[in-house]
Design a protein around this motif. Structure first.
Motif, mmCIF file in Angstrom:
data_model
loop_
_atom_site.group_PDB
_atom_site.id
_atom_site.type_symbol
_atom_site.label_atom_id
_atom_site.label_comp_id
_atom_site.label_asym_id
_atom_site.label_seq_id
_atom_site.Cartn_x
_atom_site.Cartn_y
_atom_site.Cartn_z
ATOM 1 N N VAL A 94 2.511 1.647 -3.513
ATOM 2 C CA VAL A 94 1.548 2.071 -4.538
ATOM 3 C C VAL A 94 1.223 3.552 -4.403
ATOM 4 O O VAL A 94 0.952 4.236 -5.397
ATOM 5 C CB VAL A 94 0.267 1.211 -4.450
ATOM 6 C CG1 VAL A 94 -0.857 1.795 -5.280
ATOM 7 C CG2 VAL A 94 0.555 -0.211 -4.900
ATOM 8 N N GLN A 95 1.280 4.088 -3.182
ATOM 9 C CA GLN A 95 0.951 5.497 -2.960
ATOM 10 C C GLN A 95 2.120 6.431 -3.264
ATOM 11 O O GLN A 95 1.977 7.645 -3.164
ATOM 12 C CB GLN A 95 0.493 5.708 -1.510
ATOM 13 C CG GLN A 95 -0.865 5.089 -1.222
ATOM 14 C CD GLN A 95 -1.240 5.157 0.237
ATOM 15 O OE1 GLN A 95 -0.468 5.634 1.064
ATOM 16 N NE2 GLN A 95 -2.421 4.661 0.560
ATOM 17 N N ALA A 96 3.253 5.875 -3.668
ATOM 18 C CA ALA A 96 4.404 6.713 -4.032
ATOM 19 C C ALA A 96 4.066 7.513 -5.290
ATOM 20 O O ALA A 96 3.152 7.161 -6.037
ATOM 21 C CB ALA A 96 5.624 5.829 -4.277
ATOM 22 N N ASP A 112 3.625 8.972 -8.946
ATOM 23 C CA ASP A 112 3.456 8.200 -10.180
ATOM 24 C C ASP A 112 4.732 8.125 -11.009
ATOM 25 O O ASP A 112 4.936 7.158 -11.742
ATOM 26 C CB ASP A 112 2.338 8.811 -11.044
ATOM 27 C CG ASP A 112 0.975 8.628 -10.394
ATOM 28 O OD1 ASP A 112 0.064 9.376 -10.737
ATOM 29 O OD2 ASP A 112 0.843 7.737 -9.543
ATOM 30 N N ALA A 135 0.833 -1.206 0.000
ATOM 31 C CA ALA A 135 0.000 0.000 0.000
ATOM 32 C C ALA A 135 0.867 1.256 0.000
ATOM 33 O O ALA A 135 0.576 2.234 -0.699
ATOM 34 C CB ALA A 135 -0.939 -0.007 1.200
ATOM 35 N N GLU A 136 1.941 1.229 0.773
ATOM 36 C CA GLU A 136 2.854 2.372 0.810
ATOM 37 C C GLU A 136 3.542 2.571 -0.541
ATOM 38 O O GLU A 136 3.677 3.696 -1.028
ATOM 39 C CB GLU A 136 3.914 2.177 1.898
ATOM 40 C CG GLU A 136 3.377 2.288 3.307
ATOM 41 C CD GLU A 136 4.467 2.048 4.350
ATOM 42 O OE1 GLU A 136 5.612 1.713 3.955
ATOM 43 O OE2 GLU A 136 4.175 2.184 5.552
#
Length: 199
Positions: free
Chosen positions: A41-43, A45, A38-39
């Motif tokens: 993926v939230q980085a 783009d 989750a961490e």
């Protein structure tokens, strides 16, 4: 007119199953990987490194899930005969000043273990097909077995098994309805031809 004697041989009590992974350490590792994913993926783009890390974590999770499957078993439960269920309820009366006991109408310190033991009729690897449960299936666990097992499981896993057995014994069995299934069938049903002009 149909007589009950003509129907009873085809009647079965409700059944359902709960998958339980017996390797809590693997489940904890999977949860940690899920948090890291989750961490990642939230980085931002435009972070190629973050995308690569997310893919690596996802691959680790897939491999770990495979390992977990090898330690996951399907606990199959069957509703008790009505009188047997009522006897079990009567044998575990609610304690005074226990809100959870009052809500369920039973002693929640003893009843879940006894109900799980009395209702469990099969334990099979989750990778195997679901077993066919005969109407007269016998329990495969004792209350002592369940007590021992619950010491190895999380509270959530035990609650899932109890919820399943409680629902089986308290719910009715009606013709199932699915709005989604009905809409899909209606969408793909052959349509009648429109009438010819002038008809």
């Amino acid at each position: 007119m149909t007589a009950w004697q003509d129907l009873k041989d085809g009647a079965t009590r409700p059944c359902d199953s709960v998958p339980v992974c017996l390797r809590g350490d693997l489940a904890a590792a999977y949860a940690e990987l899920d948090r890291r994913l989750a961490e990642a993926v939230q980085a931002p783009d435009d972070s190629m490194a973050a995308g690569t890390e997310a893919l690596q974590i996802a691959e680790e999770m897939a491999a770990l899930r495979e390992r977990m499957t090898g330690h996951t078993y399907r606990f199959t439960f069957q509703a008790l005969p009505r009188r047997a269920y009522r006897d079990l309820v009567d044998d575990n009366p609610p304690r005074e000043n226990h809100p959870e006991d009052a809500a369920y109408g039973v002693n929640m310190a003893t009843f879940p273990v006894e109900l799980i033991a009395a209702s469990c009729v099969a334990i099979t690897p989750v990778s195997d097909p679901e077993p066919d449960v005969p109407p007269d299936a016998k329990p495969v666990m004792t209350a002592a077995d369940v007590e021992d097992m619950t010491d190895q499981l999380s509270d959530g896993q035990v609650h899932s098994m109890f919820s399943c057995t409680f629902r089986l014994n308290r719910s009715g069995v009606d013709l199932p309805k699915s709005l989604t299934a009905s809409e899909l069938v209606a969408m793909h049903a052959p349509r009648s031809k429109p009438p010819e002009p002038g008809a």
